[in-house]
Design a protein around this motif. Structure first.
Motif, mmCIF file in Angstrom:
data_model
loop_
_atom_site.group_PDB
_atom_site.id
_atom_site.type_symbol
_atom_site.label_atom_id
_atom_site.label_comp_id
_atom_site.label_asym_id
_atom_site.label_seq_id
_atom_site.Cartn_x
_atom_site.Cartn_y
_atom_site.Cartn_z
ATOM 1 N N LEU A 173 -7.145 3.717 -5.180
ATOM 2 C CA LEU A 173 -8.860 4.013 -4.596
ATOM 3 C C LEU A 173 -8.602 5.557 -4.376
ATOM 4 C CD1 LEU A 173 -8.712 0.716 -2.636
ATOM 5 C CD2 LEU A 173 -9.179 1.299 -4.352
ATOM 6 N N ILE A 174 -9.850 5.964 -4.730
ATOM 7 C CA ILE A 174 -10.213 7.217 -4.300
ATOM 8 C C ILE A 174 -10.666 7.108 -3.410
ATOM 9 C CG2 ILE A 174 -10.775 8.114 -7.027
ATOM 10 C CD1 ILE A 174 -13.518 7.853 -6.628
ATOM 11 N N PRO A 175 -10.816 9.037 -3.057
ATOM 12 C CA PRO A 175 -11.200 8.861 -1.142
ATOM 13 C C PRO A 175 -12.292 7.654 -1.003
ATOM 14 C CG PRO A 175 -10.274 10.495 -1.516
ATOM 15 C CD PRO A 175 -10.429 9.971 -2.758
ATOM 16 N N HIS A 176 -13.509 8.536 -2.056
ATOM 17 C CA HIS A 176 -14.588 8.288 -2.244
ATOM 18 C C HIS A 176 -14.804 6.656 -1.657
ATOM 19 C CE1 HIS A 176 -19.535 7.920 -2.273
ATOM 20 N NE2 HIS A 176 -19.085 6.876 -3.217
ATOM 21 N N THR A 177 -14.209 5.828 -2.813
ATOM 22 C CA THR A 177 -14.764 4.716 -2.350
ATOM 23 C C THR A 177 -13.587 3.630 -0.957
ATOM 24 O OG1 THR A 177 -13.784 4.262 -4.608
ATOM 25 C CG2 THR A 177 -13.004 2.390 -3.707
ATOM 26 N N ILE A 178 -12.227 4.837 -0.502
ATOM 27 C CA ILE A 178 -12.183 3.986 0.387
ATOM 28 C C ILE A 178 -13.193 3.941 1.801
ATOM 29 C CG2 ILE A 178 -10.340 4.499 2.152
ATOM 30 C CD1 ILE A 178 -8.519 5.340 -0.364
ATOM 31 N N GLU A 179 -13.635 5.134 1.962
ATOM 32 C CA GLU A 179 -14.595 5.775 2.933
ATOM 33 C C GLU A 179 -15.936 5.136 2.723
ATOM 34 O OE1 GLU A 179 -17.279 9.608 4.425
ATOM 35 O OE2 GLU A 179 -16.097 9.900 2.285
ATOM 36 N N HIS A 180 -16.944 4.514 1.802
ATOM 37 C CA HIS A 180 -18.181 3.756 1.155
ATOM 38 C C HIS A 180 -17.794 2.485 1.498
ATOM 39 C CE1 HIS A 180 -19.658 7.752 1.310
ATOM 40 N NE2 HIS A 180 -18.551 8.109 0.851
ATOM 41 N N ARG A 227 0.965 -1.146 -0.277
ATOM 42 C CA ARG A 227 0.107 0.121 0.099
ATOM 43 C C ARG A 227 1.105 0.841 -0.050
ATOM 44 N NH1 ARG A 227 -1.420 3.846 2.755
ATOM 45 N NH2 ARG A 227 -3.863 4.368 2.973
ATOM 46 N N TRP A 228 0.512 2.402 -1.010
ATOM 47 C CA TRP A 228 1.252 3.930 -0.528
ATOM 48 C C TRP A 228 0.274 4.743 -1.191
ATOM 49 C CZ3 TRP A 228 1.688 -0.007 -4.633
ATOM 50 C CH2 TRP A 228 1.648 0.582 -5.684
ATOM 51 N N ASP A 229 0.729 5.740 -0.202
ATOM 52 C CA ASP A 229 -0.080 7.362 -0.825
ATOM 53 C C ASP A 229 0.417 7.711 -2.108
ATOM 54 O OD1 ASP A 229 -1.272 7.024 1.617
ATOM 55 O OD2 ASP A 229 -0.338 7.994 2.376
ATOM 56 N N ASP A 230 -0.679 8.512 -2.881
ATOM 57 C CA ASP A 230 -0.426 8.887 -4.257
ATOM 58 C C ASP A 230 -1.179 9.759 -4.445
ATOM 59 O OD1 ASP A 230 0.080 9.651 -6.718
ATOM 60 O OD2 ASP A 230 -0.704 7.574 -7.548
ATOM 61 N N ALA A 231 -0.985 11.520 -4.106
ATOM 62 C CA ALA A 231 -1.320 12.569 -3.467
ATOM 63 C C ALA A 231 -3.248 12.148 -2.821
ATOM 64 C CB ALA A 231 -2.283 12.807 -5.424
#
Length: 199
Positions: free
Chosen positions: A160-167, A112-116
């Motif tokens: 994974l965009i923030p929406h996907t992670i959150e929901h 796992r790594w952050d990308d923006a």
């Protein structure tokens, strides 16, 4: 049939041995649950299962030994978050891709790594799955329709965009976790047609 667009995140409530296999109770969490019916299909982490009992906050499904052996459901801990999607209606928008809920193999989230604001994941997968995975193609991971950002001989990458992670239950995914994988239906049918074209 499903779209791979997760409608809610629930949790594994209980696992009960029954006559050699297992009955699972799923707490519905944020899944809209009005109008549920006995015999309805619900995808649980990408696995199409049949509702055999339900109340206002949970439903029960029977998982065969084959389902337990070929998916991650048999190894989940009680309380584990679960991606949930009810079967699509003929009038639904197809925002993801066509998903059957029949798992093709188990992969492992290895990096796992952050990308923006996105989170990138590398998933290692068996060759029986990877042969159908294409760059910028679709794949279903734990029931979620996702786009493949890169693919090689041992795995593929997702963003994974923030929406996907959150929901979805991806907010709880850790390196080393096993995931259910379903390849694009079209890839399977194309292979079958090519294999039988001279028959």
């Amino acid at each position: 049939m499903f779209t791979g667009l997760i409608a809610g995140v629930g949790r594994l409530g209980s696992r009960e041995a029954r006559g050699g296999d297992v009955r699972l109770t799923i707490n519905v969490g944020t899944l809209p649950f009005d109008g549920v019916a006995l015999g309805e299909s619900i995808a649980v982490n990408g696995v199409c299962l049949t509702v055999v009992e339900f109340d206002a906050t949970s439903f029960a499904v029977d998982a065969s030994n084959e389902t337990l052996a070929l998916t991650t459901l048999g190894g989940l801990e009680i309380g584990a978050p679960l991606n949930l999607e009810r079967a699509m209606l003929p009038t639904d928008r197809l925002g993801g891709h066509l998903v059957s809920g029949h798992v093709d193999g188990i992969g492992h989230a290895v990096r796992r790594w952050d990308d923006a604001r996105a989170v990138r994941w590398r998933i290692e997968a068996p060759m029986t799955v990877l042969r159908y995975v294409a760059h910028k193609g679709s794949i279903c991971v734990d029931g979620v329709s996702l786009t493949v950002n890169a693919v090689d001989a041992t795995g593929f990458e997702l963003a994974l965009i923030p929406h996907t992670i959150e929901h979805t239950a991806f907010h709880a995914m850790r390196e080393g976790d096993a995931v259910n994988l379903e390849v694009d239906l079209l890839a399977r049918y194309v292979e079958r047609l090519l294999a039988t074209k001279d028959a």
